[in-house]
Design a protein around this motif. Sequence first.
Motif, PDB file in Angstrom:
ATOM      1  N   ALA A  88       0.831  -1.214   0.000  1.00 44.65           N
ATOM      2  CA  ALA A  88       0.000   0.000   0.000  1.00 44.65           C
ATOM      3  C   ALA A  88       0.865   1.263   0.000  1.00 44.65           C
ATOM      4  O   ALA A  88       0.572   2.227  -0.706  1.00 44.65           O
ATOM      5  CB  ALA A  88      -0.936  -0.006   1.200  1.00 44.65           C
ATOM      6  N   ARG A  89       1.936   1.242   0.765  1.00 46.65           N
ATOM      7  CA  ARG A  89       2.772   2.448   0.874  1.00 46.65           C
ATOM      8  C   ARG A  89       3.705   2.600  -0.320  1.00 46.65           C
ATOM      9  O   ARG A  89       3.817   3.671  -0.906  1.00 46.65           O
ATOM     10  CB  ARG A  89       3.608   2.386   2.164  1.00 46.65           C
ATOM     11  CG  ARG A  89       2.733   2.564   3.414  1.00 46.65           C
ATOM     12  CD  ARG A  89       3.550   3.071   4.605  1.00 46.65           C
ATOM     13  NE  ARG A  89       2.645   3.491   5.673  1.00 46.65           N
ATOM     14  CZ  ARG A  89       2.551   2.887   6.840  1.00 46.65           C
ATOM     15  NH1 ARG A  89       3.311   1.850   7.111  1.00 46.65           N
ATOM     16  NH2 ARG A  89       1.704   3.334   7.759  1.00 46.65           N
TER      17      ARG A  89
ATOM     18  N   ALA B 111       0.002   5.014  -0.478  1.00 51.56           N
ATOM     19  CA  ALA B 111      -1.016   5.311   0.535  1.00 51.56           C
ATOM     20  C   ALA B 111      -0.334   5.706   1.838  1.00 51.56           C
ATOM     21  O   ALA B 111       0.824   5.347   2.073  1.00 51.56           O
ATOM     22  CB  ALA B 111      -1.895   4.092   0.764  1.00 51.56           C
ATOM     23  N   ASP B 112      -1.048   6.419   2.685  1.00 58.26           N
ATOM     24  CA  ASP B 112      -0.531   6.773   4.010  1.00 58.26           C
ATOM     25  C   ASP B 112      -0.794   5.681   5.022  1.00 58.26           C
ATOM     26  O   ASP B 112      -0.036   5.478   5.958  1.00 58.26           O
ATOM     27  CB  ASP B 112      -1.197   8.067   4.519  1.00 58.26           C
ATOM     28  CG  ASP B 112      -0.456   9.292   4.026  1.00 58.26           C
ATOM     29  OD1 ASP B 112       0.540   9.110   3.314  1.00 58.26           O
ATOM     30  OD2 ASP B 112      -0.886  10.416   4.343  1.00 58.26           O
ATOM     31  N   GLU B 113      -1.932   4.996   4.835  1.00 59.91           N
ATOM     32  CA  GLU B 113      -2.301   4.001   5.856  1.00 59.91           C
ATOM     33  C   GLU B 113      -3.182   2.916   5.265  1.00 59.91           C
ATOM     34  O   GLU B 113      -3.821   3.091   4.228  1.00 59.91           O
ATOM     35  CB  GLU B 113      -3.060   4.699   7.007  1.00 59.91           C
ATOM     36  CG  GLU B 113      -4.297   5.435   6.538  1.00 59.91           C
ATOM     37  CD  GLU B 113      -5.051   6.122   7.656  1.00 59.91           C
ATOM     38  OE1 GLU B 113      -4.741   5.878   8.834  1.00 59.91           O
ATOM     39  OE2 GLU B 113      -5.972   6.904   7.336  1.00 59.91           O
ATOM     40  N   VAL B 114      -3.199   1.786   5.960  1.00 61.16           N
ATOM     41  CA  VAL B 114      -4.122   0.700   5.641  1.00 61.16           C
ATOM     42  C   VAL B 114      -5.157   0.653   6.759  1.00 61.16           C
ATOM     43  O   VAL B 114      -4.803   0.581   7.941  1.00 61.16           O
ATOM     44  CB  VAL B 114      -3.380  -0.653   5.543  1.00 61.16           C
ATOM     45  CG1 VAL B 114      -4.369  -1.800   5.351  1.00 61.16           C
ATOM     46  CG2 VAL B 114      -2.375  -0.625   4.397  1.00 61.16           C
TER      47      VAL B 114
ATOM     48  N   THR C  81      -7.957   2.967  -3.939  1.00 62.98           N
ATOM     49  CA  THR C  81      -9.097   2.036  -4.028  1.00 62.98           C
ATOM     50  C   THR C  81     -10.332   2.744  -4.564  1.00 62.98           C
ATOM     51  O   THR C  81     -11.404   2.161  -4.636  1.00 62.98           O
ATOM     52  CB  THR C  81      -9.408   1.419  -2.647  1.00 62.98           C
ATOM     53  OG1 THR C  81      -9.629   2.481  -1.722  1.00 62.98           O
ATOM     54  CG2 THR C  81      -8.254   0.560  -2.160  1.00 62.98           C
ATOM     55  N   ASP C  82     -10.177   4.010  -4.980  1.00 59.23           N
ATOM     56  CA  ASP C  82     -11.281   4.771  -5.569  1.00 59.23           C
ATOM     57  C   ASP C  82     -11.082   4.803  -7.082  1.00 59.23           C
ATOM     58  O   ASP C  82     -10.152   5.449  -7.578  1.00 59.23           O
ATOM     59  CB  ASP C  82     -11.288   6.199  -4.996  1.00 59.23           C
ATOM     60  CG  ASP C  82     -12.313   7.098  -5.677  1.00 59.23           C
ATOM     61  OD1 ASP C  82     -13.019   6.620  -6.595  1.00 59.23           O
ATOM     62  OD2 ASP C  82     -12.409   8.275  -5.299  1.00 59.23           O
ATOM     63  N   PRO C  83     -11.956   4.106  -7.842  1.00 55.61           N
ATOM     64  CA  PRO C  83     -11.739   4.006  -9.294  1.00 55.61           C
ATOM     65  C   PRO C  83     -11.732   5.353 -10.018  1.00 55.61           C
ATOM     66  O   PRO C  83     -11.222   5.470 -11.125  1.00 55.61           O
ATOM     67  CB  PRO C  83     -12.902   3.136  -9.776  1.00 55.61           C
ATOM     68  CG  PRO C  83     -13.878   3.076  -8.660  1.00 55.61           C
ATOM     69  CD  PRO C  83     -13.141   3.354  -7.404  1.00 55.61           C
ATOM     70  N   ASN C  84     -12.281   6.390  -9.396  1.00 52.07           N
ATOM     71  CA  ASN C  84     -12.348   7.696 -10.061  1.00 52.07           C
ATOM     72  C   ASN C  84     -11.130   8.579  -9.819  1.00 52.07           C
ATOM     73  O   ASN C  84     -11.011   9.652 -10.385  1.00 52.07           O
ATOM     74  CB  ASN C  84     -13.615   8.447  -9.607  1.00 52.07           C
ATOM     75  CG  ASN C  84     -14.862   7.641  -9.937  1.00 52.07           C
ATOM     76  OD1 ASN C  84     -14.995   7.160 -11.059  1.00 52.07           O
ATOM     77  ND2 ASN C  84     -15.752   7.468  -8.971  1.00 52.07           N
ATOM     78  N   LEU C  85     -10.225   8.106  -8.964  1.00 57.54           N
ATOM     79  CA  LEU C  85      -9.038   8.893  -8.622  1.00 57.54           C
ATOM     80  C   LEU C  85      -7.914   8.566  -9.600  1.00 57.54           C
ATOM     81  O   LEU C  85      -7.147   7.633  -9.387  1.00 57.54           O
ATOM     82  CB  LEU C  85      -8.629   8.570  -7.177  1.00 57.54           C
ATOM     83  CG  LEU C  85      -7.975   9.664  -6.333  1.00 57.54           C
ATOM     84  CD1 LEU C  85      -8.797  10.943  -6.342  1.00 57.54           C
ATOM     85  CD2 LEU C  85      -7.800   9.178  -4.897  1.00 57.54           C
ATOM     86  N   ARG C  86      -7.845   9.307 -10.700  1.00 57.87           N
ATOM     87  CA  ARG C  86      -6.831   9.026 -11.724  1.00 57.87           C
ATOM     88  C   ARG C  86      -5.511   9.704 -11.377  1.00 57.87           C
ATOM     89  O   ARG C  86      -5.376  10.328 -10.339  1.00 57.87           O
ATOM     90  CB  ARG C  86      -7.329   9.520 -13.081  1.00 57.87           C
ATOM     91  CG  ARG C  86      -8.565   8.792 -13.567  1.00 57.87           C
ATOM     92  CD  ARG C  86      -8.701   8.931 -15.062  1.00 57.87           C
ATOM     93  NE  ARG C  86      -9.998   8.513 -15.557  1.00 57.87           N
ATOM     94  CZ  ARG C  86     -10.356   7.255 -15.743  1.00 57.87           C
ATOM     95  NH1 ARG C  86      -9.533   6.276 -15.457  1.00 57.87           N
ATOM     96  NH2 ARG C  86     -11.555   6.967 -16.222  1.00 57.87           N
ATOM     97  N   GLY C  87      -4.560   9.598 -12.315  1.00 58.35           N
ATOM     98  CA  GLY C  87      -3.268  10.266 -12.101  1.00 58.35           C
ATOM     99  C   GLY C  87      -2.408   9.505 -11.109  1.00 58.35           C
ATOM    100  O   GLY C  87      -2.333   8.281 -11.144  1.00 58.35           O
ATOM    101  N   ALA C  88      -1.756  10.252 -10.206  1.00 57.96           N
ATOM    102  CA  ALA C  88      -0.838   9.634  -9.243  1.00 57.96           C
ATOM    103  C   ALA C  88      -1.155  10.114  -7.834  1.00 57.96           C
ATOM    104  O   ALA C  88      -0.404  10.868  -7.228  1.00 57.96           O
ATOM    105  CB  ALA C  88       0.605   9.978  -9.614  1.00 57.96           C
ATOM    106  N   PRO C  89      -2.297   9.694  -7.295  1.00 59.68           N
ATOM    107  CA  PRO C  89      -2.688  10.179  -5.968  1.00 59.68           C
ATOM    108  C   PRO C  89      -1.740   9.664  -4.882  1.00 59.68           C
ATOM    109  O   PRO C  89      -1.177   8.590  -5.008  1.00 59.68           O
ATOM    110  CB  PRO C  89      -4.087   9.589  -5.773  1.00 59.68           C
ATOM    111  CG  PRO C  89      -4.119   8.389  -6.659  1.00 59.68           C
ATOM    112  CD  PRO C  89      -3.239   8.710  -7.830  1.00 59.68           C
ATOM    113  N   ASP C  90      -1.569  10.462  -3.829  1.00 58.59           N
ATOM    114  CA  ASP C  90      -0.869   9.933  -2.657  1.00 58.59           C
ATOM    115  C   ASP C  90      -1.593  10.433  -1.408  1.00 58.59           C
ATOM    116  O   ASP C  90      -2.532  11.226  -1.485  1.00 58.59           O
ATOM    117  CB  ASP C  90       0.622  10.312  -2.636  1.00 58.59           C
ATOM    118  CG  ASP C  90       0.830  11.794  -2.869  1.00 58.59           C
ATOM    119  OD1 ASP C  90      -0.064  12.582  -2.513  1.00 58.59           O
ATOM    120  OD2 ASP C  90       1.892  12.165  -3.408  1.00 58.59           O
ATOM    121  N   GLY C  91      -1.177   9.930  -0.252  1.00 59.36           N
ATOM    122  CA  GLY C  91      -1.805  10.356   0.989  1.00 59.36           C
ATOM    123  C   GLY C  91      -3.189   9.764   1.209  1.00 59.36           C
ATOM    124  O   GLY C  91      -3.922  10.177   2.095  1.00 59.36           O
TER     125      GLY C  91
END
Length: 558
Positions: A454-455, A460-463, A497-507
């Motif tokens: 996940a990280r 991601a910041d957390e599980v 885990t959000d299918p609408n979050l494109r690009g390179a999300p972090d946090g």
Amino acid sequence: MAHKSDIEIARAATKQPIQEVGARLGIPSEALLPFGHDKAKISQDFINAQKDREDGKLILVTAVNPTPAGEGKTTTTVGLGDGLNAIGRKAAICIREASLGPCFGMKGGAAGGGYAQVIPMEDINLHFTGDFHAITAAHNLLAAMIDNHIHWGNKLGIDARRVAWRRVLDMNDRALRQVVHSLGGVGNGYPRESGFDITVASEVMAILCLANDLEDLQARLGGIIVAYTRDRKPIYCRDLKADGAMTVLLKDAMQPNLVQTLENNPAFVHGGPFANIAHGCNSVAATRTALKLADYVVTEAGFGADLGAEKFFDIKCRKAGLSPDAVVIVATVRAMKMNGGVGKDDLGRENVEAVEKGCANLGRHIENVKSFGVPAVVAINHFVTDTEAEIQAVKDHVEWMGSEAIVCRHWAQGSAGITELAERVAEIADSGMAQFSPLYPDDMPLFQKIETIARRIYRADEVLADKKVRDQLRKWEAEGFGDLPICMAKTQYSFSTDPNLRGAPDGHSVPVREVRLSAGAGFIVVICGEIMTMPGLPREPAAEQIMLNDAGEIEGLF
């Protein structure tokens, strides 16, 4: 000039008898078990006899996160295999078999496209050599034997409320996700709630794709946990004595299938676990066989590199002792635009700014792949609408990331359109630059493995996992399953885990809904967010367009 459809191109191809295709890899005709004139299985005896031969180079084709614009990963895998052969290298490709579900649903066929396809396209996309039917039958035989055991006195003390083995069907059918069965009286058994998954999500599929041989297959089938007793003791498939009969049903399905590309180069098409809910790679048996027979093997892993490549490295390579020599990441200008916020209807217009913005997605996949110690090159799968400025924007970004991007026109031109990539990939594979190692060690605690993926891969910041999930993982560790790798089940459309979050999300956070132990396959499935193990058909399924024409030919398969 109107473009021919994939199926028209495939139909016009000149096929060679499968014995000739096999001969190019040194497979004698007696080692081929033909299905018609253009498909064959390779005999286990012949495969066994190759085990001391040196392995060829292994090249993985992966991609950016998929978008509705289509990336062409299989098309590039096929094209690269043809390209390597065109520059005088002895190459074979290894891809997955197609599931009927997506074929009649949204996705259409899975045999490449344009002038980079495997044929016979119709057969590969439909019943092929019957492997998926055999897997479905073996899976459901076990389900029948569980209910039958409970019906006839339940000597093993199975708790009917804790039967973990659902049934499967190779079709998208939302009506079967949750069912109640055994209604209608005493003779029909004990009513209970259950459900169906799609065949490609079956643990039997994963086992077939990871098993080394029939003996290993039976041992793994025997290790499937099917239910628990009232005091939570696991009941294994072997306790029900189902493993022998299941192996019998799968004995032919275990043997890899050989077909050909449009340019008559050898292609292994075998196995097909989904990549978002299973491990998304073709079979170890096919990959290993190809490596013994060819100098270069081009294989693919499902969806984007955050799912397919990670599982290829951390599950398939780890389990099978494979070590990849090079990775190709497929990207398109159109996908970059979508990741940069452009809607599907506006993709035809030049938008360099959106391309640059969307390249963040590609850049992250490059970083991730390199973190496994394998050199990566980007294949820009060319579309006629791409402009020079847009292509340059992708190239600049990739160069800035310390890699290189090569434009490929295999869809329109076949091998002639991909020779530059083929030359470069062969050079990288031969250089010995790869220093492959998986993301985490076997002995890392299970929850920490999930956090590591996940990280480091999803950023991601957390599980987020409630006590029930953490307790379950600790219990499995106590039972000796702590060294298993993790198979993340999440959306393919985003790093998150959000299918609408494109690009390179972090946090972002990764919510774990449930964990499932695939003790036979040898991994733990971690289900994140809303992920379906039985898809539904869309409002207008592809099946509505599939039919036989007046000439008796199939129409409507993409």
